[in-house]
Scaffold this active site. Structure first.
Site, PDB file in Angstrom:
ATOM      1  N   HIS A  74       0.850  -1.193   0.000  1.00 50.98           N
ATOM      2  CA  HIS A  74       0.000   0.000   0.000  1.00 50.98           C
ATOM      3  C   HIS A  74       0.883   1.238   0.000  1.00 50.98           C
ATOM      4  O   HIS A  74       1.889   1.304   0.702  1.00 50.98           O
ATOM      5  CB  HIS A  74      -0.888   0.019   1.254  1.00 50.98           C
ATOM      6  CG  HIS A  74      -1.738   1.252   1.326  1.00 50.98           C
ATOM      7  ND1 HIS A  74      -2.932   1.371   0.648  1.00 50.98           N
ATOM      8  CD2 HIS A  74      -1.554   2.441   1.964  1.00 50.98           C
ATOM      9  CE1 HIS A  74      -3.445   2.575   0.869  1.00 50.98           C
ATOM     10  NE2 HIS A  74      -2.620   3.237   1.667  1.00 50.98           N
ATOM     11  N   LYS A  78      -8.673  -1.642   6.140  1.00 54.75           N
ATOM     12  CA  LYS A  78      -9.086  -2.134   4.813  1.00 54.75           C
ATOM     13  C   LYS A  78      -8.145  -3.247   4.347  1.00 54.75           C
ATOM     14  O   LYS A  78      -8.576  -4.208   3.705  1.00 54.75           O
ATOM     15  CB  LYS A  78      -9.113  -0.975   3.821  1.00 54.75           C
ATOM     16  CG  LYS A  78     -10.348  -0.096   4.023  1.00 54.75           C
ATOM     17  CD  LYS A  78     -10.354   1.126   3.151  1.00 54.75           C
ATOM     18  CE  LYS A  78      -9.380   2.150   3.647  1.00 54.75           C
ATOM     19  NZ  LYS A  78      -9.641   3.534   3.267  1.00 54.75           N
ATOM     20  N   SER A 127      -7.734   3.619   9.441  1.00 63.29           N
ATOM     21  CA  SER A 127      -8.508   3.592   8.200  1.00 63.29           C
ATOM     22  C   SER A 127      -7.774   2.770   7.129  1.00 63.29           C
ATOM     23  O   SER A 127      -8.352   1.882   6.497  1.00 63.29           O
ATOM     24  CB  SER A 127      -8.729   5.039   7.732  1.00 63.29           C
ATOM     25  OG  SER A 127      -9.212   5.082   6.425  1.00 63.29           O
ATOM     26  N   ASP A 182     -15.336   2.034   8.116  1.00 63.95           N
ATOM     27  CA  ASP A 182     -14.388   3.041   7.623  1.00 63.95           C
ATOM     28  C   ASP A 182     -15.072   4.009   6.668  1.00 63.95           C
ATOM     29  O   ASP A 182     -14.821   5.213   6.711  1.00 63.95           O
ATOM     30  CB  ASP A 182     -13.199   2.369   6.916  1.00 63.95           C
ATOM     31  CG  ASP A 182     -12.257   3.417   6.327  1.00 63.95           C
ATOM     32  OD1 ASP A 182     -11.697   4.193   7.121  1.00 63.95           O
ATOM     33  OD2 ASP A 182     -12.127   3.491   5.095  1.00 63.95           O
ATOM     34  N   ARG A 231     -15.501  12.249   8.908  1.00 59.70           N
ATOM     35  CA  ARG A 231     -14.224  12.951   9.118  1.00 59.70           C
ATOM     36  C   ARG A 231     -14.081  14.111   8.153  1.00 59.70           C
ATOM     37  O   ARG A 231     -13.630  15.194   8.508  1.00 59.70           O
ATOM     38  CB  ARG A 231     -13.051  11.972   8.926  1.00 59.70           C
ATOM     39  CG  ARG A 231     -12.846  11.045  10.105  1.00 59.70           C
ATOM     40  CD  ARG A 231     -11.894   9.921   9.751  1.00 59.70           C
ATOM     41  NE  ARG A 231     -10.563  10.388   9.459  1.00 59.70           N
ATOM     42  CZ  ARG A 231      -9.657   9.681   8.776  1.00 59.70           C
ATOM     43  NH1 ARG A 231      -9.951   8.477   8.314  1.00 59.70           N
ATOM     44  NH2 ARG A 231      -8.466  10.167   8.565  1.00 59.70           N
TER      45      ARG A 231
HETATM   46  N1  URA Z   1      -6.382   6.879   3.025  1.00 58.67           N
HETATM   47  C1  URA Z   1      -7.322   6.187   3.705  1.00 58.67           C
HETATM   48  O1  URA Z   1      -7.754   5.125   3.292  1.00 58.67           O
HETATM   49  N2  URA Z   1      -7.771   6.714   4.863  1.00 58.67           N
HETATM   50  C2  URA Z   1      -7.324   7.876   5.379  1.00 58.67           C
HETATM   51  O2  URA Z   1      -7.774   8.273   6.426  1.00 58.67           O
HETATM   52  C3  URA Z   1      -6.349   8.586   4.646  1.00 58.67           C
HETATM   53  C4  URA Z   1      -5.884   8.054   3.473  1.00 58.67           C
END
Ligand code: URA
Length: 439
Positions: free
Chosen positions: A97, A202, A198, A176, A183
């Site tokens: 990632h 995932k 977050s 999320d 947010r």
């Molecule tokens: N990418 C995400 O998936 N979440 C965040 O909070 C910031 C970047």
């Protein structure tokens, strides 16, 4: 048998514990007394809709203002991952990632390379956000490539090809999705534990057995300060560790674009070049280092020769074609071609470098990424940078870049922006990786 059962077992007769009210969890978070059970409760209330937007916003602000302890952050991450479907895979799997770069198409290289080493790579990626490109948008520059594989198709492809790069479904980490929406409206995006939970939740829901992270810092990174990027990297690695997923993070500089191509079609061409043993030196080096680390985390201490070998002998390129074909692309690959192109000339002489942020803005004008939710992405958007590395000697009038896209006006506008994107600098090209953050 546990201790309570051994002493007569009052377990069955204990009154059920009243779940804490959301309002009490908000207060406990602000006081620093919130427990992991509270966090689980809160995430359930977010997912089920039992907590209203005002309560969720207040809780997010409490986290942003007062932080979360390590155990509570790990509980948040695990609860978010468990809030929806959780994928599981056969065999040894690994994922990568990145927090988002300009010209960063490394995922297109890394997935097939790792699959060539015998690792499963279940890569669920996203679309462009802000000024950085999105892996799925890049892959859709390939005619026929599908990013909406079903769970059955994903499983079949991992078994047969060894890798996929597809989009995440809405059933993955739904907590999320709701938290992120709120947010965005409550000034609570910029919170390290929330960002880290977050991202990692995932990845946990997508079921990777190990994770290599690329955390960008620099002018075009979403955390420009290197110290902030390091803290995020440390937090994400710790969350993975707490959830039994081996992880490590590279810190990489995003003052200059990565590679010589920016824009969906151009970045696919550049990735294919690297997969064929050519390509930009710094981008190739970053891909190699991320692959070696990912393989190590997956328990396969791959020699550098193996990674370099599959790049240089055509095996990785063939694996990419196999993956793309399995996802609907026609072979030979047919990549979106720009209708209009234009060369950009240097407006001054001197030692120059590309400003990643300015190049990104030129790319956004072309439709290489989404400036906002309504922006339309142009699959053929392409910026080729002909002068590269930092501190490059440029003479007035040199062709410094070529811009392409499907809209003449956008190409002209992007060309003007690019002429201003080459800035005076004596800096040398940044290293591929500045430092590694490991547990
Ligand atoms: N990418 C995400 O998936 N979440 C965040 O909070 C910031 C970047």
């Amino acid at each position: 048998m546990n201790a309570r059962q051994e002493t007569g077992g009052t377990v069955g007769h204990m009154p059920p514990q009243e779940p804490r009210r959301v309002v009490d969890i908000i207060e406990a978070t602000a006081l620093g007394t919130v427990t992991c059970d509270d966090i689980n409760e809160l995430v359930n209330a977010v997912t089920d809709g039992d907590a209203d937007d005002a309560q969720v916003g207040a809780w997010l602000m409490a986290v942003k203002a007062f932080g979360l302890g390590g155990e509570q952050a790990a509980a948040l991450c695990a609860a978010m991952a468990a809030s929806g479907e959780q994928l599981t895979w056969e065999g040894v799997t690994v994922d990568k990632h990145s927090t988002g770069g300009v010209g960063d198409a490394t995922s297109l290289v890394i997935a097939p390379v790792l699959a060539c080493l015998g690792l499963g790579v279940p890569m669920l990626s996203g679309r462009s956000l802000g000024h950085t490109g999105g892996t799925l948008d890049k892959l859709e520059a390939i005619n026929g490539y599908r990013c909406d594989l079903s769970a059955d198709e994903l499983r079949r492809q991992l078994d047969t090809v060894g890798c996929f790069i597809s989009g995440a479904t809405e059933t993955l980490a739904p907590a999320d999705a709701r938290l992120y929406q709120i947010r965005d409206r409550t000034a609570t995006v910029a919170s390290l534990p929330l960002i880290a939970a977050s991202i990692v939740s995932k990845k946990l829901a997508a079921g990777a057995g190990a994770l290599v992270l690329d955390v960008k810092w620099g002018e075009a990174a979403f955390l420009p300060e290197r110290d902030d990027a390091r803290l995020l990297a440390e937090t994400m690695v710790a969350l993975c560790q707490a959830n039994n997923v081996p992880a490590a993070a590279a810190l990489t500089c995003m003052d200059e674009p990565l590679g010589q191509a920016v824009g969906n079609a151009a970045e696919v061409h550049e990735a294919l070049g690297i997969l064929s043993g050519d390509g930009d030196r710094r981008m190739r080096e970053l891909c190699i280092q991320l692959c070696i680390e990912a393989a190590r985390l997956a328990g396969l201490p791959a020699a550098i020769e193996q990674v370099v070998g599959v790049l240089d002998d055509g095996t990785a390129r063939a694996k990419f074609d196999e993956m793309a074909h399995a996802q609907g692309a026609h072979l030979p690959l047919d990549i979106a071609a720009p209708v209009a192109t234009r060369d950009v000339h240097a407006a001054q002489s001197g030692k120059m470098r590309w400003s990643a942020l300015r190049v990104a803005h030129a790319g956004a004008t072309l439709g290489a990424c989404r400036a906002d939710a309504h922006s339309v992405v142009d699959a053929s958007a392409s910026i080729w940078l002909h002068v590269g590395d930092g501190g490059h000697d440029v003479r007035f009038g040199d062709v410094i870049a070529t811009v392409g896209g499907n809209n003449e006006d956008a190409v002209e506008h992007a060309s003007a922006l690019l002429a201003d994107a080459l800035v005076e600098s004596d800096d040398t090209t940044p290293a591929a990786v500045d430092e590694w953050v490991r547990p």
